[in-house]
Design an enzyme around this catalytic site. Structure first.
Site, PDB file in Angstrom:
ATOM      1  NE  ARG A  20      30.096   0.920  75.408  1.00 53.15           N
ATOM      2  CZ  ARG A  20      30.043   0.691  74.116  1.00 53.15           C
ATOM      3  NH1 ARG A  20      31.014   0.158  73.455  1.00 53.15           N
ATOM      4  NH2 ARG A  20      28.752   0.923  73.485  1.00 53.15           N
ATOM      5  N   GLY A  83      14.386   1.543  74.980  1.00 46.54           N
ATOM      6  CA  GLY A  83      14.677   1.504  73.524  1.00 46.54           C
ATOM      7  C   GLY A  83      14.549   2.525  72.455  1.00 46.54           C
ATOM      8  CG  ASP A 110      26.172   8.450  70.394  1.00 44.76           C
ATOM      9  OD1 ASP A 110      25.724   8.450  69.213  1.00 44.76           O
ATOM     10  OD2 ASP A 110      26.705   7.523  71.024  1.00 44.76           O
TER      11      ASP A 110
END
Length: 484
Positions: A20, A83, A110
């Site tokens: 994104r 994962g 993040d």
């Protein structure tokens, strides 16, 4: 060591691609307030006193590891992103064997807004509640998109329910899972039992909760007040919001420590900057890198300082750029000046408007007031550099040094063609192009002899009278007056 005298190890999950962000740069390397996002997590882990810090890398692993070189972090590569549970196991495998006496804190690459104080409280709550697995949670009016925390009547966490698997009653729960956990030393062995029987075929770290409860262990949650701390920056909008939050936090801390910010909303100070007391920053100032300002420094509006050191009482006037320079006490710079890397100014130096320096060492009380370029030069004390002076340091292939002594007077529009030496107390006449050394106490005049031709303008322009009348009416009038 943590406050229960048990060691603390930290695993930071930073392997994701971050699509994104729409960027070739790995998401966790996008900078916020002067540090890559992942570096904020490493910093807070170090401040917690972590025994070992492991960063799990994947996408752009080489870049991430290079960016964190020198931080003391260990690295574990998650070659295939299977994962969060799989990422945790990769990180746990990088911890030294036989050291299972520590609590393990899971952070992310993040989430740059997570405070040291919050994590200390999380760990303290983990010990107060004798919990084996403690989740950092928050409450929001609408937790859509987050995993919900389902508790029993005693406040123990029963399970984490993801949005798409939740019942209507569970979707109404406002408490959400941040993904930040502190666990006892059983976590790596229990995580080996996490399965991937789900539509994505991934190993989820949230499944560790059920494994702990299956052992009869207590699972608790610690709710934070400021939920923004745990919101990750997943795209450019989130990155900008994190920048605003951190800028407010940094600016507030400096103001409380005795720094005046005329307009905090337009002042940007990176986390790596150090400011003394009674520093004054006018609107639009940007301070970057390892910049250090001593007590009483003033920085004028819209100036940008990067890796700069300013000693006591320095004044940088508006619209100046200072990069990799050291400015001595009591000096003033600008407005519209540029100090480039390698510049060292002594005490009481004056650098005026539109003066540029590079790899220049100016001793005490040197003055360069206007429109000068000083590159690869040493200048002695109390020398005056006139307006328009150029130290011509580049011959098209190599840079050459110039040395100017103390008490020298350099006249306006002089050019010193390096390599040159100008001795103490020498004079260089205005407009000179100096291509030889100037001895101590000498006067150098290096310009053509002036010739004055009386009446030349009248003869020249008179021959072009019609064009002058059309293009230059003022001059045409002057010519008519000369004729009369």
């Amino acid at each position: 060591m943590n406050n229960d005298n048990r060691p603390l190890d930290v695993i930071i999950l930073a392997a994701g691609q971050g699509t994104r962000m729409q960027s070739a740069l790995p998401k966790v390397l996008h900078p916020v307030a002067g540090r890559p996002m992942v570096a904020w997590s490493v910093k807070v882990a170090r401040e917690l006193g972590a025994r070992h810090v492991v960063v799990v890398t994947g996408h752009g692993a080489g870049q991430v590891e290079a960016a964190l070189a020198g931080t003391g972090a260990r690295f574990a590569r998650q070659e295939r992103q299977l994962g969060t549970g799989h990422a945790f196991l990769c990180g746990a495998a990088a911890l030294p064997a036989g050291e299972d006496d520590a609590d393990i804190l899971v952070l992310y690459g993040d989430t740059p807004l997570l405070r040291l104080e919050t994590l200390r409280e999380l760990i303290a709550e983990h010990h107060r509640q004798a919990s084996a697995f403690t989740i950092l949670t928050g409450r929001v009016p609408d937790a859509t998109g987050y995993g919900r925390i389902i508790r029993d009547a005693d406040g123990n966490v029963m399970r984490i329910v993801e949005e798409k698997a939740a019942t209507p009653e569970e979707r109404a729960v406002r408490e959400f899972n941040s993904g930040v956990y502190v666990m006892d030393g059983r976590a790596p062995s229990l995580a080996q039992r996490i399965g991937n029987e789900n539509p994505a075929g991934e190993y989820y770290l949230t499944d560790l909760l059920a494994l702990y409860r299956g052992e009869g262990a207590r699972v608790r949650a610690y709710v934070i007040d400021e939920v923004d701390e745990v919101l990750g920056a997943n795209d450019r909008l989130g990155l900008a919001q994190a920048e605003v939050s951190l800028r407010h936090r940094i600016n507030t801390a400096h103001m409380r420590a005795g720094v005046t910010l005329h307009d905090p909303d337009t002042t940007r100070i990176e986390d790596t900057v150090t400011l003394g007391r009674d520093v004054t920053l006018e609107p639009g100032v940007i301070l970057r890198g390892e910049t250090r300002l001593a007590d009483g420094v003033t920085v004028g509006a819209y100036s940008v300082l990067t890796d700069a050191v300013l000693e006591t009482g320095v004044v940088v006037k508006a619209h100046s750029v200072v990069e990799g320079a050291h400015v001595g006490a009591g000096s003033d710079v600008g407005p519209f000046a540029r100090l480039r890397p390698g510049t060292v100014l002594g005490t009481g130096v004056h650098i005026g408007n539109f003066v540029e320096t590079k790899n220049a060492r100016l001793s005490a009380d040197v003055k360069a007031g206007h429109l000068a370029y000083l590159g690869d030069v040493e200048i002695g004390a109390e020398t005056n550099v006139g307006a328009g002076t150029i130290v011509a340091n580049f011959d098209g292939v190599n840079k050459h040094p110039t040395r100017i002594g103390a008490g020298v007077f350099i006249g306006s529009n002089a050019t010193l063609i390096a390599p040159r030496v100008v001795g103490d107390a020498a004079f260089v006449a205005a407009g000179s192009a100096v291509h030889e050394d100037v001895p101590e106490g000498a006067l150098a005049v290096a310009r053509g002899k002036q010739r004055t031709l009386e009446g030349w303008s009248r003869r020249y322009w008179g021959g072009m009278r019609d064009k002058v009348r059309e293009k230059l009416p003022w001059l045409a009038g002057w010519l008519e007056r000369q004729r009369g």
